[in-house]
Motif scaffolding. Structure first.
Motif, PDB file in Angstrom:
ATOM      1  N   ASP A 129       0.857  -1.181   0.000  1.00 56.54           N
ATOM      2  CA  ASP A 129       0.000   0.000   0.000  1.00 56.54           C
ATOM      3  C   ASP A 129       0.894   1.232   0.000  1.00 56.54           C
ATOM      4  OD1 ASP A 129      -2.163  -1.686   0.138  1.00 56.54           O
ATOM      5  OD2 ASP A 129      -2.490  -1.393   2.275  1.00 56.54           O
ATOM      6  N   SER A 151      -5.523   0.061  -2.794  1.00 59.15           N
ATOM      7  CA  SER A 151      -5.011  -1.136  -2.118  1.00 59.15           C
ATOM      8  C   SER A 151      -5.966  -2.314  -2.260  1.00 59.15           C
ATOM      9  CB  SER A 151      -4.735  -0.855  -0.645  1.00 59.15           C
ATOM     10  OG  SER A 151      -5.923  -0.540   0.036  1.00 59.15           O
ATOM     11  N   LYS A 152      -7.235  -2.024  -2.559  1.00 64.32           N
ATOM     12  CA  LYS A 152      -8.189  -3.120  -2.738  1.00 64.32           C
ATOM     13  C   LYS A 152      -7.813  -4.007  -3.927  1.00 64.32           C
ATOM     14  CE  LYS A 152     -11.250  -0.148  -5.336  1.00 64.32           C
ATOM     15  NZ  LYS A 152     -11.768   1.120  -4.918  1.00 64.32           N
ATOM     16  N   ASN A 172      -4.738  -4.996  -4.415  1.00 66.14           N
ATOM     17  CA  ASN A 172      -3.624  -5.820  -3.968  1.00 66.14           C
ATOM     18  C   ASN A 172      -4.171  -7.211  -3.636  1.00 66.14           C
ATOM     19  OD1 ASN A 172      -1.375  -6.968  -2.715  1.00 66.14           O
ATOM     20  ND2 ASN A 172      -0.839  -5.098  -1.632  1.00 66.14           N
ATOM     21  N   GLU A 196      -5.296  -8.417  -0.112  1.00 67.95           N
ATOM     22  CA  GLU A 196      -6.545  -7.961   0.515  1.00 67.95           C
ATOM     23  C   GLU A 196      -7.708  -8.914   0.232  1.00 67.95           C
ATOM     24  OE1 GLU A 196      -6.655  -5.626   2.683  1.00 67.95           O
ATOM     25  OE2 GLU A 196      -4.664  -4.807   2.312  1.00 67.95           O
ATOM     26  N   HIS A 197      -7.895  -9.299  -1.036  1.00 65.51           N
ATOM     27  CA  HIS A 197      -9.068 -10.113  -1.356  1.00 65.51           C
ATOM     28  C   HIS A 197      -8.793 -11.610  -1.415  1.00 65.51           C
ATOM     29  CE1 HIS A 197      -7.802 -10.049  -5.641  1.00 65.51           C
ATOM     30  NE2 HIS A 197      -7.504  -8.799  -5.399  1.00 65.51           N
ATOM     31  N   PHE A 240      -6.477 -11.597   3.434  1.00 63.53           N
ATOM     32  CA  PHE A 240      -7.096 -10.972   4.597  1.00 63.53           C
ATOM     33  C   PHE A 240      -8.619 -11.122   4.614  1.00 63.53           C
ATOM     34  CE2 PHE A 240      -3.071  -8.381   5.032  1.00 63.53           C
ATOM     35  CZ  PHE A 240      -2.659  -9.037   6.174  1.00 63.53           C
ATOM     36  N   SER A 241      -9.260 -11.133   3.452  1.00 65.72           N
ATOM     37  CA  SER A 241     -10.718 -11.329   3.446  1.00 65.72           C
ATOM     38  C   SER A 241     -11.074 -12.732   3.931  1.00 65.72           C
ATOM     39  CB  SER A 241     -11.289 -11.086   2.052  1.00 65.72           C
ATOM     40  OG  SER A 241     -10.834 -12.085   1.155  1.00 65.72           O
TER      41      SER A 241
END
Length: 173
Positions: free
Chosen positions: A54, A91-92, A94, A97-98, A101-102
């Motif tokens: 990020d 950053s979404k 990256n 993230e999905h 971390f999701s």
């Protein structure tokens, strides 16, 4: 304080949970430990490391202590480290993230995160039907906030800015 790694090619994640502050030193220590614990195991002959980050926080593009820490890591390991920062608000996009971390958030959804062992266990038991597996580590070191880096230290860094986002290696998915 989590600091995570997602290996796109292998669909593997590693998360270091800090008990102190989200500092550049914590970020660099997490990278070094990922290299030692996981990266060197899976990529024994790798001479380079690509970090997608990020644009803000402890690993932000303006953060001097982050740059100094990465230079020291590169010097210790012999790795060439490439860093590409996502622009603000992006950053979404990256994959961490999905894809990591999701899934961790889904794994602990609705459950009280009342102690460090619980947090570590939920992170470490995260998996998906597509093969994601996650390792969790606890970093108990106490990190200092507000470490200053001088202009002289910055001049001694071996930083080479890229004109554009570098092309991904052929085998990077």
């Amino acid at each position: 304080m989590p600091y995570g790694f997602y290996d796109v090619k292998a669909n593997r994640g590693s998360v270091f949970v800090g008990t102190s502050y989200d500092t550049p030193e914590f970020a660099v220590d997490s990278i070094e430990k990922w290299c030692r614990y996981d990266g060197r195991h899976w990529y024994k002959d790798a001479g380079e490391l690509l970090i997608l980050a990020d644009c803000g926080g402890s690993n932000g593009y303006r953060c001097r202590a982050w740059k100094v820490g990465l230079q020291r890591l590169a010097d210790r390991t012999g790795l060439t480290i490439h860093v590409s920062h996502y622009p603000p608000g992006a950053s979404k996009w990256n994959p961490i993230e999905h894809r990591l971390f999701s899934e961790i958030s889904k794994n602990w959804a609705g459950r009280p995160l009342d102690n460090l062992l619980t947090i570590k266990n939920y992170i470490g038991t995260t998996k998906t039907s597509t093969g994601l597996r996650v390792k969790a580590y606890v970093e108990p070191k106490n990190y200092r906030k507000g470490v200053k880096v001088s202009k002289a230290e910055m001049r001694n860094l071996n930083l080479i800015p890229a004109d554009v986002l570098p092309q991904s290696p052929k085998n990077f998915q």
